[in-house]
Scaffold this motif. Structure first.
Motif, mmCIF file in Angstrom:
data_model
loop_
_atom_site.group_PDB
_atom_site.id
_atom_site.type_symbol
_atom_site.label_atom_id
_atom_site.label_comp_id
_atom_site.label_asym_id
_atom_site.label_seq_id
_atom_site.Cartn_x
_atom_site.Cartn_y
_atom_site.Cartn_z
ATOM 1 N N ILE A 13 0.671 -1.283 -0.039
ATOM 2 C CA ILE A 13 0.106 -0.145 -0.015
ATOM 3 C C ILE A 13 0.734 1.190 -0.152
ATOM 4 O O ILE A 13 0.593 2.227 -0.875
ATOM 5 C CB ILE A 13 -0.923 -0.033 1.053
ATOM 6 C CG1 ILE A 13 -1.979 -1.102 1.120
ATOM 7 C CG2 ILE A 13 -1.724 1.330 1.236
ATOM 8 C CD1 ILE A 13 -2.781 -1.211 2.458
ATOM 9 N N LEU A 14 1.899 1.372 0.744
ATOM 10 C CA LEU A 14 2.589 2.665 1.251
ATOM 11 C C LEU A 14 3.689 2.689 -0.012
ATOM 12 O O LEU A 14 3.979 3.963 -0.290
ATOM 13 C CB LEU A 14 3.161 2.541 2.522
ATOM 14 C CG LEU A 14 1.928 2.396 3.523
ATOM 15 C CD1 LEU A 14 2.743 2.451 5.103
ATOM 16 C CD2 LEU A 14 1.218 3.576 3.778
ATOM 17 N N HIS A 15 4.180 1.952 -0.590
ATOM 18 C CA HIS A 15 5.383 1.902 -1.327
ATOM 19 C C HIS A 15 5.350 0.933 -2.828
ATOM 20 O O HIS A 15 6.229 1.249 -3.545
ATOM 21 C CB HIS A 15 6.612 1.337 -0.770
ATOM 22 C CG HIS A 15 6.999 2.045 0.475
ATOM 23 N ND1 HIS A 15 7.425 3.552 0.565
ATOM 24 C CD2 HIS A 15 6.751 1.549 1.926
ATOM 25 C CE1 HIS A 15 7.358 3.576 1.948
ATOM 26 N NE2 HIS A 15 7.442 2.433 2.705
ATOM 27 N N ALA A 16 3.926 0.584 -2.858
ATOM 28 C CA ALA A 16 3.971 -0.211 -4.041
ATOM 29 C C ALA A 16 4.814 -1.134 -4.295
ATOM 30 O O ALA A 16 5.303 -1.645 -5.455
ATOM 31 C CB ALA A 16 3.990 0.985 -5.332
ATOM 32 N N VAL A 17 5.356 -1.876 -3.185
ATOM 33 C CA VAL A 17 6.305 -2.789 -3.327
ATOM 34 C C VAL A 17 5.500 -4.164 -3.724
ATOM 35 O O VAL A 17 4.631 -4.408 -2.866
ATOM 36 C CB VAL A 17 7.202 -3.084 -2.103
ATOM 37 C CG1 VAL A 17 7.868 -4.194 -2.124
ATOM 38 C CG2 VAL A 17 7.998 -1.595 -1.906
ATOM 39 N N PRO A 18 5.960 -5.029 -4.789
ATOM 40 C CA PRO A 18 5.207 -6.373 -5.159
ATOM 41 C C PRO A 18 5.918 -7.470 -3.973
ATOM 42 O O PRO A 18 7.111 -7.798 -3.923
ATOM 43 C CB PRO A 18 5.743 -6.600 -6.530
ATOM 44 C CG PRO A 18 6.712 -5.859 -6.689
ATOM 45 C CD PRO A 18 6.582 -4.728 -5.687
#
Length: 310
Positions: A303-308
């Protein structure tokens, strides 16, 4: 005659030898299992003669831990809020923080009742006075404190090996998130809403909670820390001053939506509302100290960093 005498002696000796061989062997002594002796979160020494086979969990976090370490089939009762995994709902509900039915608990004949820090010590005494064995788990504040708790439950239920495997799997997942966030320097600010029933003073979480720990691990700043307490109400004026980048709705589990938040008086001025960063969040992943905290960490990273994160 001499020949017959020798033959008779030989037959007698053979009979004695065969008779001795036919005697049943003395059985080897069966080793007895050592009792399980552990210290719980209240500093009490708790002893089990053998791993518990009939366990009652009176906290959702404990229920999730029991199933995660492989002891789900040994759980015979739960608190009313234990809803995960879904099969836990098939167990009898025995009450909640407003009160438990000691009579129902005793009737289930448990050999262990598992409590958590949400329960007062008085409940421990009531259960022990009813003749039950009680183990109290203290809330961890870090992953490093949570892992031994899983192993403790594994030991109490005869699933230590499964618990150790689970801890290894969880620690690998946490390390993967940390590696992906390692080079992130800019930390978004987050307001985590626990209860927005009063929009002018919504409840949030401050320092010293696992929600705060997860936000820190996810490379975010919890604006609720300004309260200086674990939990409390933050005024709309303070919230407007903090102007968080994200608003996460932990009370989405109770039906609160981003649209409702945007319609609150004064909330439309917040950057998170203007830019569409008011998002529902499954509070169970952040407030229940158990294995799904790692799911919560992965979700925050997405959510916060768009990290997959798988």
């Amino acid at each position: 005659m001499k020949r017959h005498g020798v033959l008779l002696v030989f037959v007698l000796l053979l009979t004695l030898v065969l008779g001795a061989c036919a005697q049943p062997a003395t059985p080897a002594a069966t080793p007895t299992a050592s009792p399980i002796v552990m210290t719980d979160g209240l500093g009490r020494t708790v002893t089990l003669a053998a791993p518990a086979q009939r366990v009652i969990s009176l906290a959702p976090s404990n229920t999730e831990i029991l199933y995660a370490v492989g002891a789900g089939s040994q759980v015979v009762g739960r608190d009313n809020f234990s809803n995960y995994p879904p099969e836990a709902l098939e167990l009898p509900g025995l009450g909640d923080f407003m009160g438990f039915s000691i009579e129902q608990i005793v009737a289930l004949n448990p050999d262990l009742v598992l409590l958590a820090e949400i329960h007062p010590p008085e409940l421990v005494k009531s259960l022990e006075d009813a003749g039950l064995t009680v183990f109290y788990l203290k809330n961890p504040l870090t992953m490093e404190e949570m892992y031994p708790m899983l192993i403790t439950v594994g030991e109490l239920t005869g699933h230590k090996a499964e618990a150790e495997t689970l801890v290894t799997q969880l620690s690998v997942r946490v390390a993967a998130v940390q590696q992906k966030l390692a080079n992130i320097e800019e930390r978004p600010t987050v307001f985590y809403e626990i209860d927005g029933t009063d929009p002018s003073k919504p409840w949030t979480t401050g320092n010293g909670t696992f929600i705060d720990t997860l936000l820190e691990m996810a490379k975010a700043e919890n604006v609720g820390r300004a309260m200086g307490s674990q939990y409390g109400q933050m005024s709309i004026e303070a919230l407007l001053e903090a102007d968080p980048d994200f608003i996460l709705l932990g009370d989405a589990n109770f039906g609160v939506t981003p649209e409702q938040v945007a319609a609150r008086p004064g909330w439309g001025e917040l950057t998170a509302v203007k830019e569409g960063r008011v998002l529902p969040f499954n509070d169970d992943l952040a407030s229940r100290p158990g294995p799904r905290l790692v799911d919560g960490l992965e979700e925050l990273a997405r959510i916060l960093h768009a990290v997959p994160v798988p």
